[in-house]
Enzyme design. Structure first.
Site, PDB file in Angstrom:
ATOM      1  N   SER A   1       0.852  -1.193   0.000  1.00  0.00           N
ATOM      2  CA  SER A   1       0.000   0.000   0.000  1.00  0.00           C
ATOM      3  C   SER A   1       0.885   1.239   0.000  1.00  0.00           C
ATOM      4  O   SER A   1       1.736   1.399   0.880  1.00  0.00           O
ATOM      5  CB  SER A   1      -0.877   0.020   1.253  1.00  0.00           C
ATOM      6  OG  SER A   1      -1.357   1.335   1.465  1.00  0.00           O
TER       7      SER A   1
ATOM      8  N   HIS B   1      -1.599  -1.479  -3.868  1.00  0.00           N
ATOM      9  CA  HIS B   1      -2.816  -1.192  -3.114  1.00  0.00           C
ATOM     10  C   HIS B   1      -2.963   0.319  -2.923  1.00  0.00           C
ATOM     11  O   HIS B   1      -2.063   0.976  -2.399  1.00  0.00           O
ATOM     12  CB  HIS B   1      -2.715  -1.904  -1.758  1.00  0.00           C
ATOM     13  CG  HIS B   1      -3.923  -1.820  -0.895  1.00  0.00           C
ATOM     14  ND1 HIS B   1      -4.991  -2.692  -1.009  1.00  0.00           N
ATOM     15  CD2 HIS B   1      -4.246  -0.970   0.112  1.00  0.00           C
ATOM     16  CE1 HIS B   1      -5.913  -2.394  -0.097  1.00  0.00           C
ATOM     17  NE2 HIS B   1      -5.485  -1.338   0.602  1.00  0.00           N
TER      18      HIS B   1
ATOM     19  N   ASP C   1      -5.070   3.250  -1.190  1.00  0.00           N
ATOM     20  CA  ASP C   1      -6.021   3.543  -0.125  1.00  0.00           C
ATOM     21  C   ASP C   1      -6.664   4.912  -0.325  1.00  0.00           C
ATOM     22  O   ASP C   1      -6.049   5.945  -0.068  1.00  0.00           O
ATOM     23  CB  ASP C   1      -5.291   3.504   1.234  1.00  0.00           C
ATOM     24  CG  ASP C   1      -5.004   2.080   1.686  1.00  0.00           C
ATOM     25  OD1 ASP C   1      -5.947   1.259   1.689  1.00  0.00           O
ATOM     26  OD2 ASP C   1      -3.841   1.786   2.036  1.00  0.00           O
TER      27      ASP C   1
ATOM     28  N   MET D   1      -9.321   7.578   0.802  1.00  0.00           N
ATOM     29  CA  MET D   1     -10.071   7.946   2.015  1.00  0.00           C
ATOM     30  C   MET D   1     -10.704   9.323   1.850  1.00  0.00           C
ATOM     31  O   MET D   1     -10.070  10.226   1.297  1.00  0.00           O
ATOM     32  CB  MET D   1      -9.122   7.971   3.225  1.00  0.00           C
ATOM     33  CG  MET D   1      -8.377   6.665   3.438  1.00  0.00           C
ATOM     34  SD  MET D   1      -7.425   6.713   4.969  1.00  0.00           S
ATOM     35  CE  MET D   1      -6.453   5.219   4.792  1.00  0.00           C
TER      36      MET D   1
ATOM     37  N   HIS E   1      -8.777   0.525  -2.903  1.00  0.00           N
ATOM     38  CA  HIS E   1      -9.571   0.291  -1.694  1.00  0.00           C
ATOM     39  C   HIS E   1     -10.291   1.586  -1.335  1.00  0.00           C
ATOM     40  O   HIS E   1      -9.681   2.513  -0.809  1.00  0.00           O
ATOM     41  CB  HIS E   1      -8.600  -0.168  -0.590  1.00  0.00           C
ATOM     42  CG  HIS E   1      -9.242  -0.401   0.733  1.00  0.00           C
ATOM     43  ND1 HIS E   1      -8.507  -0.565   1.892  1.00  0.00           N
ATOM     44  CD2 HIS E   1     -10.543  -0.513   1.102  1.00  0.00           C
ATOM     45  CE1 HIS E   1      -9.330  -0.764   2.913  1.00  0.00           C
ATOM     46  NE2 HIS E   1     -10.569  -0.716   2.457  1.00  0.00           N
TER      47      HIS E   1
ATOM     48  N   MET F   1     -12.330   3.746   0.790  1.00  0.00           N
ATOM     49  CA  MET F   1     -12.863   3.982   2.130  1.00  0.00           C
ATOM     50  C   MET F   1     -13.590   5.316   2.057  1.00  0.00           C
ATOM     51  O   MET F   1     -13.127   6.337   2.572  1.00  0.00           O
ATOM     52  CB  MET F   1     -11.708   4.001   3.151  1.00  0.00           C
ATOM     53  CG  MET F   1     -11.149   2.608   3.410  1.00  0.00           C
ATOM     54  SD  MET F   1      -9.489   2.641   4.107  1.00  0.00           S
ATOM     55  CE  MET F   1      -8.522   2.792   2.603  1.00  0.00           C
TER      56      MET F   1
ATOM     57  N   MET G   1     -10.371  -6.556   6.880  1.00  0.00           N
ATOM     58  CA  MET G   1      -9.580  -5.522   7.549  1.00  0.00           C
ATOM     59  C   MET G   1      -9.121  -6.050   8.914  1.00  0.00           C
ATOM     60  O   MET G   1      -9.944  -6.470   9.728  1.00  0.00           O
ATOM     61  CB  MET G   1     -10.400  -4.241   7.757  1.00  0.00           C
ATOM     62  CG  MET G   1     -10.809  -3.510   6.489  1.00  0.00           C
ATOM     63  SD  MET G   1      -9.444  -3.127   5.373  1.00  0.00           S
ATOM     64  CE  MET G   1      -8.388  -2.124   6.436  1.00  0.00           C
TER      65      MET G   1
ATOM     66  N   ASP H   1      -5.760  -6.917   5.289  1.00  0.00           N
ATOM     67  CA  ASP H   1      -5.213  -5.561   5.210  1.00  0.00           C
ATOM     68  C   ASP H   1      -5.142  -4.930   6.594  1.00  0.00           C
ATOM     69  O   ASP H   1      -6.171  -4.720   7.231  1.00  0.00           O
ATOM     70  CB  ASP H   1      -6.125  -4.737   4.277  1.00  0.00           C
ATOM     71  CG  ASP H   1      -5.628  -3.325   4.047  1.00  0.00           C
ATOM     72  OD1 ASP H   1      -4.491  -3.006   4.446  1.00  0.00           O
ATOM     73  OD2 ASP H   1      -6.388  -2.536   3.444  1.00  0.00           O
TER      74      ASP H   1
END
Ligand code: DX5
Ligand code: ZN
Length: 215
Positions: free
Chosen positions: A8, A33, A35, A37, A66, A68, A137, A175
């Site tokens: 990540s 990966h 992330d 957010m 991913h 979020m 998670m 993760d």
């Protein structure tokens, strides 16, 4: 059994993101990966489709993105257009799950669901046959460098067993807090993909870190 590693970039040095990505690609990463957010679904903000598009140009690695974010359905097209290969969202977010999965597949992308530590497998049971990825998670999402929560391992075991028994084809990923000590626990439980930010990017020898996770 072979295991895959997805570094990540959350713990990468963003002043030299291209070199950072090249270093993990050369070191044996299987995926990258990303992330995403939004400061709403999680208490932190990172980046969106513009950066994903730039990263797409920096690497040939498949991008597992991913999300979020509170309303993933609204942004699937943007991430698909930006070049995400696998789009993972949370059932705890507010988008309708079935429709969001359909939207991801409409753009020819692989679809995944991520479940937070308190979320049971039953929350995604109806979709298991449609999923290409599941991300369990092992920390509460929001930040890199948190401590692994071993209490999520029974969910990994359950999802691995369901995959075996019912012939589902999802890749089972974990993760959060993955390092040399916790990776063997995750793999023993049935995780096939290990996502890791701080352990990989803080180590000077990234090949060694990635190989430690794999073997
Ligand atoms: C957490 C993110 C993880 C995070 C993992 O919200 O979803 O992907 O980057 O970081 P480490 O490996 O440092 O726990
Ligand atoms: Zn993540």
């Amino acid at each position: 059994m072979s295991f895959f590693v997805s570094p990540s970039i959350l713990s990468a040095d963003f002043t030299k993101l291209k070199e950072e990505i090249e270093s993990v690609e050369k070191a044996g990463a299987d995926f990258l990966h990303l992330d995403v957010m939004d400061g709403c679904f999680v208490p932190n903000l990172t980046f969106g489709p513009i950066i994903v598009r730039a990263i797409r140009k920096m690497t040939g690695l498949p991008l597992d993105t991913h999300l979020m974010i509170a309303d993933p359905l609204k942004y699937i097209k943007n991430f698909a257009d930006a070049g995400a290969d696998i789009i993972i969202f949370h059932p705890e977010a507010r988008s309708p799950i079935e429709e969001t999965l359909r939207e991801i597949k409409k753009f020819g992308k692989k679809a995944g669901l991520a479940i937070n530590p308190p979320t049971p497998v039953s929350a995604i049971r109806d979709y298991l046959g449609e999923l290409e990825w599941i991300l369990v998670m092992s920390v509460n999402p929001g930040f890199a460098g948190q401590k692994f929560m071993p209490e999520v391992l029974p969910k990994v075991e359950e999802l691995a067993r369901l995959k075996r028994e019912k012939g589902y084809s999802y890749r089972l990923a974990i993760d959060g807090g993955i390092n040399g000590e916790t990776a063997p626990l995750a793999k023993r439980a049935g995780a096939e993909v290990l996502v890791s930010a701080s352990y990989i990017f803080s180590s000077a020898d990234r090949r060694k870190a990635i190989m430690t996770l794999k073997n």
